[in-house]
Structures are given as C-alpha cells and as structure tokens.
Design a protein around this motif. Structure first.
Motif, mmCIF file in Angstrom:
data_model
loop_
_atom_site.group_PDB
_atom_site.id
_atom_site.type_symbol
_atom_site.label_atom_id
_atom_site.label_comp_id
_atom_site.label_asym_id
_atom_site.label_seq_id
_atom_site.Cartn_x
_atom_site.Cartn_y
_atom_site.Cartn_z
ATOM 1 N N LEU A 1 -5.039 -5.606 -3.286
ATOM 2 C CA LEU A 1 -5.185 -4.526 -2.308
ATOM 3 C C LEU A 1 -5.301 -3.172 -2.988
ATOM 4 C CD1 LEU A 1 -2.686 -5.556 0.533
ATOM 5 C CD2 LEU A 1 -5.179 -5.438 0.680
ATOM 6 N N THR A 2 -4.515 -2.957 -4.041
ATOM 7 C CA THR A 2 -4.570 -1.660 -4.716
ATOM 8 C C THR A 2 -5.882 -1.467 -5.471
ATOM 9 O OG1 THR A 2 -3.349 -2.626 -6.592
ATOM 10 C CG2 THR A 2 -2.081 -1.430 -4.935
ATOM 11 N N LEU A 3 -6.463 -2.550 -5.979
ATOM 12 C CA LEU A 3 -7.766 -2.419 -6.631
ATOM 13 C C LEU A 3 -8.822 -1.947 -5.643
ATOM 14 C CD1 LEU A 3 -7.950 -5.529 -9.001
ATOM 15 C CD2 LEU A 3 -7.455 -3.166 -9.591
ATOM 16 N N PHE A 4 -8.822 -2.535 -4.454
ATOM 17 C CA PHE A 4 -9.774 -2.107 -3.434
ATOM 18 C C PHE A 4 -9.458 -0.694 -2.943
ATOM 19 C CE2 PHE A 4 -10.326 -6.773 -2.907
ATOM 20 C CZ PHE A 4 -11.700 -6.829 -3.101
ATOM 21 N N ALA A 5 -8.174 -0.396 -2.765
ATOM 22 C CA ALA A 5 -7.788 0.933 -2.292
ATOM 23 C C ALA A 5 -8.176 2.014 -3.293
ATOM 24 C CB ALA A 5 -6.282 0.970 -2.019
ATOM 25 N N ASP A 6 -7.947 1.753 -4.583
ATOM 26 C CA ASP A 6 -8.269 2.758 -5.599
ATOM 27 C C ASP A 6 -9.770 2.981 -5.724
ATOM 28 O OD1 ASP A 6 -5.651 3.166 -6.079
ATOM 29 O OD2 ASP A 6 -5.559 2.087 -7.973
ATOM 30 N N ALA A 7 -10.566 1.943 -5.447
ATOM 31 C CA ALA A 7 -12.012 2.122 -5.464
ATOM 32 C C ALA A 7 -12.459 3.132 -4.407
ATOM 33 C CB ALA A 7 -12.713 0.784 -5.243
ATOM 34 N N LEU A 8 -11.669 3.269 -3.340
ATOM 35 C CA LEU A 8 -11.962 4.249 -2.294
ATOM 36 C C LEU A 8 -11.287 5.593 -2.557
ATOM 37 C CD1 LEU A 8 -11.509 1.948 0.849
ATOM 38 C CD2 LEU A 8 -13.667 2.623 -0.236
ATOM 39 N N ILE A 9 -10.081 5.554 -3.139
ATOM 40 C CA ILE A 9 -9.293 6.778 -3.305
ATOM 41 C C ILE A 9 -9.712 7.569 -4.532
ATOM 42 C CG2 ILE A 9 -6.973 7.678 -3.728
ATOM 43 C CD1 ILE A 9 -5.900 5.271 -2.163
ATOM 44 N N LEU B 1 0.819 -1.208 0.000
ATOM 45 C CA LEU B 1 0.000 0.000 0.000
ATOM 46 C C LEU B 1 0.857 1.263 0.000
ATOM 47 C CD1 LEU B 1 -2.860 -1.034 2.464
ATOM 48 C CD2 LEU B 1 -3.024 -0.704 -0.006
ATOM 49 N N LEU B 2 1.962 1.245 0.751
ATOM 50 C CA LEU B 2 2.852 2.407 0.760
ATOM 51 C C LEU B 2 3.461 2.648 -0.613
ATOM 52 C CD1 LEU B 2 4.728 2.018 4.183
ATOM 53 C CD2 LEU B 2 3.015 3.734 3.566
ATOM 54 N N LEU B 3 3.882 1.571 -1.275
ATOM 55 C CA LEU B 3 4.440 1.703 -2.623
ATOM 56 C C LEU B 3 3.392 2.253 -3.584
ATOM 57 C CD1 LEU B 3 6.603 1.205 -4.795
ATOM 58 C CD2 LEU B 3 5.778 -1.157 -4.940
ATOM 59 N N HIS B 4 2.192 1.738 -3.499
ATOM 60 C CA HIS B 4 1.123 2.195 -4.391
ATOM 61 C C HIS B 4 0.814 3.672 -4.170
ATOM 62 C CE1 HIS B 4 -2.471 2.092 -6.806
ATOM 63 N NE2 HIS B 4 -3.220 2.446 -5.783
ATOM 64 N N LEU B 5 0.683 4.076 -2.916
ATOM 65 C CA LEU B 5 0.376 5.474 -2.608
ATOM 66 C C LEU B 5 1.511 6.396 -3.024
ATOM 67 C CD1 LEU B 5 -1.325 5.063 0.885
ATOM 68 C CD2 LEU B 5 -2.430 5.570 -1.291
ATOM 69 N N LEU B 6 2.752 5.933 -2.882
ATOM 70 C CA LEU B 6 3.901 6.734 -3.302
ATOM 71 C C LEU B 6 3.872 6.968 -4.811
ATOM 72 C CD1 LEU B 6 6.634 8.103 -2.773
ATOM 73 C CD2 LEU B 6 7.706 5.853 -2.993
#
Length: 228
Positions: free
Chosen positions: A208-216, A145-150
């Motif tokens: 995890l990034t698919l779910f995170a991006d659905a929120l972000i 998640l940190l890598l994705h957000l970065l």
C-alpha cells in the motif's frame, strides 16, 4: 485507537520498527528529483543501525503484552545473519572480484527472493487468512496508511526544522517512512505469538505504501512528476 486485534497490533508495531527498503525509496527519490545519494546513505545507515535498535525497541514496546514473548537475543542473531552477514560478504566479494550488476540473474534475484519469502510465510498462516473479514482488512489498510503518513510527515518537518533543502527532505521522507518487508518477515519467524494477522499487516503496509508514495512523492513541495 484503531481497535485492532493483538496479532494485527504486533504487525503494526513490528513494521514501524524495521528499517527502510534498500531500493524502492532510492529509486523513488531519484524519480522525483531528490538527493538520491542521501536516500542511499540513509537507507544503508538505518538498516545497519536497525540490527541493534530493532530487538531493543520491540522488547521495550511489547513487554507489557501477555500474548507475546520477546527475547532480544534471537532477534539480534537473526538480524545479524540477514543484514550484517550479507553486507560484509558483498563488500568482500566486490573487493576481490567485482560482479556485474546488469546480469539478468542479479536483476531479478532480489525481487524473486522477496516474493518467495512472502509466499512461504503466508502459506504457513493460510488458515488465519480464510476467516478474515472485510472490515478487518479495511482497518489494517487504514492503520498502515496512517502510520506511513505519520512517519513521512515527521521526517519532512524534521528536515524543515533543520533547514534542509527540499531535495534532502524528499530523501528523508521516503527513507524514513518506507519499510522493508523481508526483514519484517524474518523477525516474525522467530517470534512466539499470533503471527498470521501480523504478517498480513506487514505485507499490506509494504504494498500500500509503495502505491501511495507513487502518488504522494511527485506532489511533495519541489518534487517533479515521473518522466519530467
């Protein structure tokens, strides 16, 4: 900094190197009101450029490790067979006899191939997964998640520095931070080293990034909620 074992570090470096997804970032960009064509062109360009950049980047980053041997030539060959060959074959087939993309077979075939590839790769490393600890899984999830957000933040602010509108920045942020799982699995198949934990990192990062991006994504400046 995250104190990950060697196999997990390999997976984190590899998933950071592969190009973006060919569908998820495009669909998500469209849903939140970004420039869909930008996401499509960025995804296509990065996948084609990645055929040359990934072997060189992996060899450069991982050459100092004693537990992993990177030979760019087999990686280049594997990527050419997986990315360039299907791309050129698709162009040739469509130019001679266009194929209807709304057929059920073509709607479910890509997802089915991804699921089958992940299942086969994880089955081959099943022994490693039986001894995983919860703390390590949490470390891997946090690192992914940190890598994705970065990556997303870097792409978003690069767009702002270039004075690109928010629709273009949405496409850049999503296409620059999401990563394709099939290419990552294909690369792991030709590497020599501890790939069980690396495979787990790639799979967890992708979902995890698919779910995170659905929120972000709907909350990015200018973005709209799904269905608006």
């Amino acid at each position: 900094m995250l104190a990950l074992p060697a196999g997990a570090l390999l997976g984190l470096v590899l998933i950071a190197t592969v190009p973006p997804t060919l569908s998820s970032c495009i669909v998500l960009t469209q849903l939140v009101g970004g420039f869909t064509v930008w996401a499509l062109m960025l995804s296509l360009a990065l996948n084609l450029a990645g055929v040359l950049s990934m072997p060189l980047m992996l060899a450069q980053v991982l050459e100092s490790g004693d537990h992993i041997r990177i030979d760019p030539v087999p990686l280049l060959r594997q990527l050419s067979l997986m990315v360039l060959l299907p791309f050129l074959a698709g162009i040739l087939l469509q130019s001679r006899r266009p194929v209807r993309s709304d057929l059920p077979l073509f709607q479910y075939l890509p997802s089915g191939c991804i699921v089958l590839g992940v299942w086969m790769a994880m089955s081959d490393s099943a022994a490693v997964f039986r001894h995983l600890e919860l703390a390590l899984l949490l470390q891997i999830a946090l690192a992914g998640l940190l890598l994705h957000l970065l990556l997303m933040t870097l792409c978003w602010w690069s767009g702002r520095l270039l004075r690109i509108g928010w629709q273009g920045r949405v496409a850049m942020a999503l296409a620059g931070s999401q990563k394709t799982l099939p290419v990552a699995i294909s690369l792991l198949a030709v590497l020599e080293g501890p790939i069980g934990e690396a495979l787990l990192v790639c799979v967890m990062f992708h979902f995890l990034t698919l779910f995170a991006d659905a929120l972000i994504a709907p909350r990015l400046p200018g973005g709209r909620a799904f269905g608006a």
